[in-house]
Design a protein around this motif. Structure first.
Motif, PDB file in Angstrom:
ATOM      1  N   GLU A   1     -23.301  37.870 -25.059  1.00 14.36           N
ATOM      2  CA  GLU A   1     -23.485  38.350 -26.561  1.00 14.36           C
ATOM      3  C   GLU A   1     -22.872  37.396 -27.690  1.00 14.36           C
ATOM      4  OE1 GLU A   1     -21.156  42.185 -26.475  1.00 14.36           O
ATOM      5  OE2 GLU A   1     -22.983  43.123 -25.357  1.00 14.36           O
ATOM      6  N   LEU A   2     -21.734  36.999 -27.221  1.00  9.88           N
ATOM      7  CA  LEU A   2     -21.360  35.689 -28.252  1.00  9.88           C
ATOM      8  C   LEU A   2     -22.163  34.419 -28.512  1.00  9.88           C
ATOM      9  CD1 LEU A   2     -18.945  34.491 -30.016  1.00  9.88           C
ATOM     10  CD2 LEU A   2     -17.941  33.725 -28.029  1.00  9.88           C
ATOM     11  N   ASN A   3     -22.694  34.294 -27.157  1.00  8.69           N
ATOM     12  CA  ASN A   3     -23.664  32.966 -26.838  1.00  8.69           C
ATOM     13  C   ASN A   3     -25.027  33.449 -27.991  1.00  8.69           C
ATOM     14  OD1 ASN A   3     -21.844  31.486 -25.512  1.00  8.69           O
ATOM     15  ND2 ASN A   3     -23.067  32.017 -23.604  1.00  8.69           N
ATOM     16  N   ALA A   4     -25.220  34.327 -28.010  1.00  7.11           N
ATOM     17  CA  ALA A   4     -26.507  34.784 -28.724  1.00  7.11           C
ATOM     18  C   ALA A   4     -26.302  34.783 -30.053  1.00  7.11           C
ATOM     19  CB  ALA A   4     -27.062  36.138 -28.198  1.00  7.11           C
ATOM     20  N   ALA A   5     -25.052  35.358 -30.350  1.00  3.51           N
ATOM     21  CA  ALA A   5     -24.736  35.590 -32.034  1.00  3.51           C
ATOM     22  C   ALA A   5     -24.426  34.097 -32.724  1.00  3.51           C
ATOM     23  CB  ALA A   5     -23.418  36.429 -32.063  1.00  3.51           C
ATOM     24  N   LEU A   6     -23.807  33.268 -31.793  1.00  4.22           N
ATOM     25  CA  LEU A   6     -23.365  31.830 -32.540  1.00  4.22           C
ATOM     26  C   LEU A   6     -24.442  31.122 -33.406  1.00  4.22           C
ATOM     27  CD1 LEU A   6     -20.695  30.707 -30.280  1.00  4.22           C
ATOM     28  CD2 LEU A   6     -20.431  31.454 -32.415  1.00  4.22           C
ATOM     29  N   PRO A   7     -25.908  31.073 -32.679  1.00  5.69           N
ATOM     30  CA  PRO A   7     -26.780  30.551 -33.199  1.00  5.69           C
ATOM     31  C   PRO A   7     -27.470  31.089 -34.524  1.00  5.69           C
ATOM     32  CG  PRO A   7     -27.437  30.755 -30.993  1.00  5.69           C
ATOM     33  CD  PRO A   7     -26.102  31.121 -31.146  1.00  5.69           C
ATOM     34  N   LEU A   8     -27.378  32.478 -34.277  1.00  2.00           N
ATOM     35  CA  LEU A   8     -28.091  33.340 -35.043  1.00  2.00           C
ATOM     36  C   LEU A   8     -27.145  33.257 -36.319  1.00  2.00           C
ATOM     37  CD1 LEU A   8     -29.165  36.337 -32.991  1.00  2.00           C
ATOM     38  CD2 LEU A   8     -30.620  34.564 -34.007  1.00  2.00           C
ATOM     39  N   ALA A   9     -25.854  33.340 -36.307  1.00  2.00           N
ATOM     40  CA  ALA A   9     -24.932  33.369 -37.612  1.00  2.00           C
ATOM     41  C   ALA A   9     -25.243  32.023 -38.144  1.00  2.00           C
ATOM     42  CB  ALA A   9     -23.345  33.254 -36.774  1.00  2.00           C
ATOM     43  N   ARG A  10     -25.402  31.030 -37.541  1.00  2.00           N
ATOM     44  CA  ARG A  10     -25.409  29.786 -38.074  1.00  2.00           C
ATOM     45  C   ARG A  10     -26.912  29.639 -39.092  1.00  2.00           C
ATOM     46  NH1 ARG A  10     -28.739  25.229 -38.349  1.00  2.00           N
ATOM     47  NH2 ARG A  10     -29.984  25.871 -36.706  1.00  2.00           N
ATOM     48  N   LEU A  11     -27.979  30.199 -38.443  1.00  2.00           N
ATOM     49  CA  LEU A  11     -29.224  30.321 -39.103  1.00  2.00           C
ATOM     50  C   LEU A  11     -29.126  31.176 -40.136  1.00  2.00           C
ATOM     51  CD1 LEU A  11     -31.513  30.635 -36.052  1.00  2.00           C
ATOM     52  CD2 LEU A  11     -31.467  28.609 -37.631  1.00  2.00           C
ATOM     53  N   GLU A  12     -28.476  32.388 -39.990  1.00  2.00           N
ATOM     54  CA  GLU A  12     -28.168  33.303 -41.300  1.00  2.00           C
ATOM     55  C   GLU A  12     -27.518  32.651 -42.369  1.00  2.00           C
ATOM     56  OE1 GLU A  12     -26.078  37.841 -41.601  1.00  2.00           O
ATOM     57  OE2 GLU A  12     -27.378  37.435 -39.627  1.00  2.00           O
ATOM     58  N   GLY A  13     -26.518  32.062 -41.993  1.00  2.00           N
ATOM     59  CA  GLY A  13     -25.632  31.389 -43.007  1.00  2.00           C
ATOM     60  C   GLY A  13     -25.995  30.109 -43.645  1.00  2.00           C
ATOM     61  N   ARG A  14     -27.225  29.835 -43.243  1.00  2.00           N
ATOM     62  CA  ARG A  14     -28.132  28.660 -43.788  1.00  2.00           C
ATOM     63  C   ARG A  14     -27.180  27.407 -43.549  1.00  2.00           C
ATOM     64  NH1 ARG A  14     -32.576  29.571 -46.612  1.00  2.00           N
ATOM     65  NH2 ARG A  14     -32.490  27.646 -47.678  1.00  2.00           N
ATOM     66  N   LEU A  15     -26.582  27.121 -42.342  1.00  2.00           N
ATOM     67  CA  LEU A  15     -25.515  25.983 -42.179  1.00  2.00           C
ATOM     68  C   LEU A  15     -26.269  24.920 -41.134  1.00  2.00           C
ATOM     69  CD1 LEU A  15     -22.673  28.210 -41.139  1.00  2.00           C
ATOM     70  CD2 LEU A  15     -22.986  27.101 -43.204  1.00  2.00           C
ATOM     71  N   GLY A  16     -25.888  23.652 -41.506  1.00  2.00           N
ATOM     72  CA  GLY A  16     -26.408  22.570 -40.590  1.00  2.00           C
ATOM     73  C   GLY A  16     -26.271  22.759 -39.144  1.00  2.00           C
ATOM     74  N   ALA A  17     -27.252  22.172 -38.381  1.00  2.00           N
ATOM     75  CA  ALA A  17     -26.921  22.255 -36.890  1.00  2.00           C
ATOM     76  C   ALA A  17     -25.530  21.796 -36.342  1.00  2.00           C
ATOM     77  CB  ALA A  17     -28.197  21.628 -36.086  1.00  2.00           C
ATOM     78  N   ALA A  18     -25.146  20.820 -36.856  1.00  2.00           N
ATOM     79  CA  ALA A  18     -23.969  20.164 -36.316  1.00  2.00           C
ATOM     80  C   ALA A  18     -22.485  21.269 -36.776  1.00  2.00           C
ATOM     81  CB  ALA A  18     -23.437  19.180 -37.043  1.00  2.00           C
ATOM     82  N   ILE A  19     -22.745  22.271 -37.630  1.00  2.00           N
ATOM     83  CA  ILE A  19     -21.674  23.138 -37.718  1.00  2.00           C
ATOM     84  C   ILE A  19     -21.540  24.103 -36.741  1.00  2.00           C
ATOM     85  CG2 ILE A  19     -21.058  24.897 -39.453  1.00  2.00           C
ATOM     86  CD1 ILE A  19     -21.073  22.091 -40.750  1.00  2.00           C
ATOM     87  N   GLY A  20     -20.325  24.043 -36.262  1.00  2.00           N
ATOM     88  CA  GLY A  20     -19.911  25.036 -35.122  1.00  2.00           C
ATOM     89  C   GLY A  20     -20.722  24.748 -33.638  1.00  2.00           C
ATOM     90  N   GLN A  21     -21.034  23.230 -33.538  1.00  2.00           N
ATOM     91  CA  GLN A  21     -21.584  22.814 -32.289  1.00  2.00           C
ATOM     92  C   GLN A  21     -20.547  22.968 -31.124  1.00  2.00           C
ATOM     93  OE1 GLN A  21     -24.564  22.529 -30.981  1.00  2.00           O
ATOM     94  NE2 GLN A  21     -23.971  21.908 -29.129  1.00  2.00           N
TER      95      GLN A  21
END
Length: 116
Positions: free
Chosen positions: A32-52
């Protein structure tokens, strides 16, 4: 002595099943966490490197849980052999479906299905 061995085996089986359940729950929560992390990045309109780094660590965690689960499955099989060796025979605890002896866990059951 046989009754005492059955009591001990039942105690071990309860602990094994509790450990298996805990690992499955951990795997589900990490997934569930693995699924939420990239979705949160997309929702927050953050660069791909953020939170990598966090994403990579979480992905590693699920792989470690998968390896741990495999070791518990191996432990289960080994304990079954011990049970047979000491004359306890087939013991069933709980309501869990089990793969028949000799049936590969890798084979899908889809070959039993047909289009209607």
């Amino acid at each position: 002595m046989p009754r005492q061995r059955q009591i001990i085996a039942h105690s071990i089986a309860q602990r094994l099943h509790a450990a298996e359940e805990a690992i499955d729950l951990a795997a589900a929560r990490i997934a569930e966490l693995n699924a939420a992390l990239p979705l949160a990045r997309l929702e927050g309109r953050l660069g791909a490197a953020i939170g990598q780094d966090a994403f990579a660590s979480s992905a590693t965690a699920i792989m470690l849980v998968a390896k741990t689960r495999a070791e518990l499955v191996a432990t289960h099989d080994q304990l079954k052999r011990v049970s047979d060796d000491i004359g306890l025979g087939e013991q069933a605890y709980g309501d869990v479906f089990k793969v028949a002896t000799g049936q590969s866990q890798q084979q899908p059951l889809a070959h039993h299905l047909r289009a209607a």
